[in-house]
Design a protein around this motif. Structure first.
Motif, PDB file in Angstrom:
ATOM      1  N   ARG A 475      -7.952  -3.580  12.360  1.00  0.00           N
ATOM      2  CA  ARG A 475      -7.629  -3.521  10.925  1.00  0.00           C
ATOM      3  C   ARG A 475      -6.505  -2.529  10.704  1.00  0.00           C
ATOM      4  O   ARG A 475      -6.566  -1.372  11.149  1.00  0.00           O
ATOM      5  CB  ARG A 475      -8.847  -3.121  10.101  1.00  0.00           C
ATOM      6  N   LYS A 476      -5.486  -3.027  10.009  1.00  0.00           N
ATOM      7  CA  LYS A 476      -4.356  -2.162   9.686  1.00  0.00           C
ATOM      8  C   LYS A 476      -3.783  -2.617   8.359  1.00  0.00           C
ATOM      9  O   LYS A 476      -3.612  -3.819   8.119  1.00  0.00           O
ATOM     10  CB  LYS A 476      -3.292  -2.225  10.778  1.00  0.00           C
ATOM     11  N   TYR A 478      -0.672  -2.670   5.818  1.00  0.00           N
ATOM     12  CA  TYR A 478       0.787  -2.557   5.822  1.00  0.00           C
ATOM     13  C   TYR A 478       1.231  -2.327   4.377  1.00  0.00           C
ATOM     14  O   TYR A 478       1.052  -3.180   3.513  1.00  0.00           O
ATOM     15  CB  TYR A 478       1.427  -3.830   6.388  1.00  0.00           C
TER      16      TYR A 478
END
Length: 514
Positions: A475-476, A478
């Motif tokens: 999970r990231k 942006y």
């Protein structure tokens, strides 16, 4: 059908109304209407139902006449009693003596000479003080001398009949009326050994005001310490148990004083006292005036206790009816005042309740108006924000670059939209992450070449994206402000989830490669 003569217009109208229903002969109809006191409804009912054996109208008239006769007889009896009582009251009022309100004045302070007069009178002052010192020394060494001198000089200071002269009124130090009464009661009980009499501990004026206010009888007893009958009068008459019980049972205000005191001496003068011992019964006399306090009987000299009780009883009986009438009137006035006060309190409470309800209603209306105003403001603000967002999206849609062709320096991005739909698009690797945000935010928005009022609408507008682009594993998030390019962040291919702001990504979403 001719109407009988001697009828008024109103009676002829009632006769016409009656005959129109019954069709009875005018003479018989007139007689029946007269018996029914010209009541058409009663006459019609009697025509059809028959007349009763006993005429209720005549019976009611007879009862009313009897009641009026009884009332006239009662009024005549009351008038006779009133005239008798008024004549006796006028006769008694002629025999009444006013009882003035005596307020003793404090003795005036002696003015001491100053200056040269002090020097002139100094030898006399010294001689007077020496004389007083010698007299005090002799009275201390020979205590029987003052009593002998008092017995020697007392006959010279009495009037015929036993009344003391004015010199006896100034033999003791003047005190306040309450202190004077306390001193008299204390000396009376110590000298005569008599207790139990309900003496009033206050001044004569206070006792008179109490008797006047509460409609009681005031018994004033004046004694002279120099009179020969004083001791016997106190022990045999005043201390008699029947007298004590009589005073207590009839709730008589008992005030006494010694004429050696200034206040009692002034009272004896005002009550025309000529002989001691002296007793006077004072009460309110409405037959004299509305506020009069009068002496209703005097008892002078040494009298047996039964004689004192008989005279007081006769005077009380003669004036009790008048006091009872005044008490009744005052009670009725007090009841009326109480009812008026209760009505006023109820009215004020009703006004207070109405005012409170009005205040609450105004507060509710104000709160409702405020809520409506705030709701309108919120709706207007939301509508304004929607217009500005729509204008911003139209402008942003113009800056969205066309999708590059496959094979070049591109990045393939698979987007899972908020409604669950999937969208795949290529972006140049040199495009910024904000370009991806702009594309997602303007999906389905057609670019409008005519700006119209967008410039005015967008003045001061700061756009914030309502979503975030999130990769699932790992999970990231942006952010659009990072300033990096698509190639640096996503590489050649990536699957992103469009996640609304405030919600966390769903771990169950799986990345999909197109």
């Amino acid at each position: 059908m001719s109407s009988p003569e001697g009828l008024t217009d109103a009676q002829q109208a009632l006769l016409a109304q009656y005959t129109a229903v019954t069709n009875q002969d005018a003479a018989a109809a007139t007689a029946l209407l007269r018996r029914c006191q010209w009541n058409v409804e009663i006459a019609i009912a009697r025509f059809f139902d028959g007349e009763p054996a006993v005429d209720p109208v005549a019976e009611a008239q007879a009862q009313e006449a009897a009641a009026r006769a009884a009332q006239r007889e009662q009024l005549r009896n009351i008038a006779n009693r009133t005239s008798t009582s008024s004549s006796s009251s006028s006769t008694a009022a002629a025999d009444l003596t006013p009882a003035p309100r005596i307020v003793p004045q404090p003795p005036a302070a002696a003015r001491r000479p100053t200056g040269v007069f002090t020097l002139i009178l100094l030898p006399f002052s010294i001689a007077w003080r020496l004389t007083q010192g010698v007299a005090y020394l002799f009275s201390t060494l020979f205590p029987f001398l003052p009593r002998l001198l008092s017995n020697f000089y007392s006959p010279l200071h009495r009037r015929p009949g036993g009344a003391a002269t004015t010199s006896s009124a100034t033999t003791r130090r003047a005190l306040s009326p309450r202190d004077t009464a306390s001193r008299f009661i204390r000396e009376f009980e110590e000298e005569n050994g008599v207790t139990g009499l309900p003496w009033f501990e206050g001044g004569y004026a206070s006792a008179l005001d109490l008797a006047k206010q509460e409609l009681k009888f005031l018994l004033v007893v004046l004694l002279s310490p120099e009179h020969d009958d004083t001791a016997a009068y106190c022990r045999e008459t005043l201390a008699n148990p029947d007298v004590v019980k009589f005073v207590k049972d009839r709730d008589i205000v008992l005030w006494g004083g010694s004429v050696a005191d200034s206040e009692a001496y002034q009272v004896s003068t005002a009550l025309q006292c000529t002989k001691f011992p002296f007793a006077a019964l004072i009460t309110h006399t409405p037959q004299a005036s509305a506020t009069a306090m009068s002496v209703v009987t005097r008892i002078v000299g040494l009298v047996p206790p039964q004689t004192l009780i008989q005279k007081l009883t006769a005077a009380i009986a003669a004036h009790s009816d008048a006091l009872t009438a005044v008490r009744t009137r005052r009670a009725a006035e007090a009841a009326d005042r109480s009812i008026r006060d209760e009505q006023n309190r109820a009215y004020e409470a009703s006004l207070a309740r109405d005012a409170e309800r009005a205040r609450l209603r105004r507060a509710e209306e104000a709160a409702r108006a405020k809520a409506e105003r705030e709701e309108r403001e919120r709706e207007a603000a939301a509508e304004r924000e929607e217009r500005r967002l729509a204008a911003w999206r139209r402008r942003r849609a113009k800056r969205v670059q066309p999708e590059p062709s496959a094979g070049g320096e591109t990045c393939r991005i698979a987007l899972v939209m908020g409604d669950g739909t999937r969208l795949v698009r290529r972006f140049a690797v040199s495009d910024s992450v904000e370009d991806v945000y702009g594309f997602v935010d303007t999906v389905g928005i057609a670019a409008d070449d005519e700006d119209g009022d967008d410039e005015a609408v967008l003045e001061g507008y700061q756009h914030e994206y309502g979503f975030r682009l999130v990769s699932n594993m790992p999970r990231k998030v942006y952010e659009p402000e990072e300033g990096s390019t698509v190639g640096e962040q996503f590489g050649r291919s990536v699957a992103l989830i469009v996640e609304p702001v405030g919600e966390e990504g769903d771990d169950d979403e799986e990345e999909e490669d197109a």
